[in-house]
Design an enzyme around this catalytic site. Structure first.
Site: not given
Ligand code: PLP
Length: 449
Positions: A54, A56, A199, A225, A228, A234
């Site tokens: 933990y 925090e 994003d 994220t 990807k 993750r």
């Molecule tokens: C995948 C994705 C997210 C969300 O990610 P999670 O980890 O699934 O919550 C947010 N924005 C975009 C553009 C994404 O492609």
């Protein structure tokens, strides 16, 4: 890694499911553009004793004792992200992309404030203000769209921004095959005084590897994220840019406070460790090659599919994904058929809406395919030629199957089609070729089943 031998003795049901997933990943062509294969070392870091801790708070300012080593880990991740993306402030604690985006709202907006994002069916993400997401319920969400040619309608973005004076504008997508126009968005956001947040969840690895322009000079905040194209665990990051600090010198602090204690408790330190390693990997010269190859592969795959008569939204791609509009050749709503036919052939992708979708979101007219995962396996242009042929052969089996206009009859139509495909010699033939191709690009040879 002989872990399954041990697990089999303790929990055979779980071991079998996990082993089956390893086999599935090895033996199929993974074309979902948001998925990838993290390196075996990133996976090992994830499965470490750091999951026990933990912590925090932030490095040097924790609410629990015993965090001297976790601090080192988190600082490694932060410093590497800062250097890789060239930003002055990074928070590596968000549990995933959606909570990271929600933290940005919580930091910048009050309930009811106006925000703008790309419409979900035009390629935007749920968290950019879609009606079923809390981001569309807690905020006054104004969506912008793509034009019939598939490109973002910048004139509409400007008009909506001037009319609605949003507090926050998102630039980012989950199903957009073209370069994101950061400079044009920056002009609009600056004109109306909005925070501009990019994003880059899908394209983070391309940005890190120099295969897509970076938003850092144009926007105030970048969210991403890490699992990807970046090939990490993750998780997610929120980055504040110099431009962001200029607009609001307290922005870094504000983001940190909102993530913890505003929204989350303890960070997932095993994930942070895996992220630190993934960021080290992403800063190596080979990663630049990897990022470039993802795009080369997507372009090659797109060209090969076009040659065979399939229609690509926007006519091609600048990044890691292509959107195929099947309505022109096979009729509206046939994306759902295509997904099933491909799945049975061992080619994993997802059905997707197309611009001005003529059918429905659940029975859409397109499929979305991407090259990050197959590029991680080492596949190049030559293999893209083969994959395009396999995709085309499978998709051609849709011919003669119409998606009923009567909504009640659609599930049955899909069921009937699937049964037919299960017995199709052609599908079996493609599946055998897919298996052969996968066998030539071994995945996780370290894992013993
Ligand atoms: C995948 C994705 C997210 C969300 O990610 P999670 O980890 O699934 O919550 C947010 N924005 C975009 C553009 C994404 O492609």
């Amino acid at each position: 890694m002989g872990e399954f031998k041990v697990l089999e003795g303790i929990d055979p049901k779980l071991a079998e499911a996990m082993k089956s997933e390893v086999r599935r990943q090895r033996n199929t062509l993974e074309l979902i553009p948001s998925e990838n294969f993290a390196s075996i070392n990133v996976i090992r870091a994830l499965g470490s004793v750091l999951t026990n801790k933990y912590s925090e708070g932030y490095p040097g300012k924790r609410y629990y004792g015993g965090n001297e080593f976790v601090d080192v880990v988190e600082n490694l991740a932060i410093d590497r992200a800062k250097a890789l993306f060239k930003v002055p402030h990074v928070n590596v604690q968000p549990y995933s992309g959606s909570p990271a985006n929600f933290a940005v709202y919580a930091a910048l907006c009050k309930p009811g404030d106006t925000i703008m994002g790309l419409n979900l069916q035009d390629g935007g993400h749920l968290t950019h203000g879609f009606s079923a997401s809390v981001t569309g319920k807690f905020f006054n969400s104004v969506a912008y769209h793509v034009k019939p040619d598939g490109y973002i309608d910048i004139d509409e973005v400007r008009r909506l921004a001037v009319e609605n004076k949003p507090k926050l504008i998102w630039i980012g997508a989950t199903a957009y095959a073209r370069a994101l126009p950061f400079a044009e968005f920056a002009k609009i956001a600056d004109e109306v005084g909005a925070y501009l947040v990019s994003d880059i969840a899908h394209i983070a690895g391309l940005v890190a590897g120099g295969a897509h322009e970076s938003p850092v000079d144009y926007v105030h905040i970048v969210t991403t994220t890490t699992h990807k194209t970046l090939r990490g665990p993750r998780g997610a990051m929120i980055m504040v840019t110099e431009k962001g600090l200029k607009k609001n010198p307290d922005l870094g602090n504000l983001i940190d406070k909102t993530v913890f204690p505003g929204l989350q408790g303890g960070p997932h330190d095993n994930t942070t460790a895996a992220l630190a390693l993934a960021l080290l990997e992403a800063s190596q010269p080979q990663f630049k090659e990897y990022a470039k190859q993802i795009v080369k592969n997507a372009k090659a795959l797109g060209e090969e599919l076009s040659k065979r008569g399939l229609t690509l939204v926007t006519g091609g791609t600048d990044n890691h994904l292509i959107l195929i509009d099947l309505s022109k050749r096979y009729g509206p709503g046939t994306g759902a058929f295509a997904q099933d036919a491909l799945d049975l052939a061992g080619i994993v992708c997802n059905k997707n809406t197309v611009p001005a979708e003529p059918a429905s979101p659940f029975y859409p007219s397109g499929i979305r395919i991407g090259t990050p995962a197959i590029t991680s396996r080492g596949m190049k242009e030559e293999e893209m030629g083969l994959i395009a042929e396999y995709i085309f052969e499978a998709v051609e089996l849709i011919e003669g199957h119409e998606m009923p206009t009567d909504k009640e009859k659609r599930a049955q139509a899909i069921q009937t089609f699937k049964e037919e495909m299960k017995n199709s010699p052609k599908i079996k033939e493609i599946a055998a070729k897919v298996l052969e191709l996968c066998g030539r690009f071994p995945l996780y040879p370290e894992i013993e089943l």
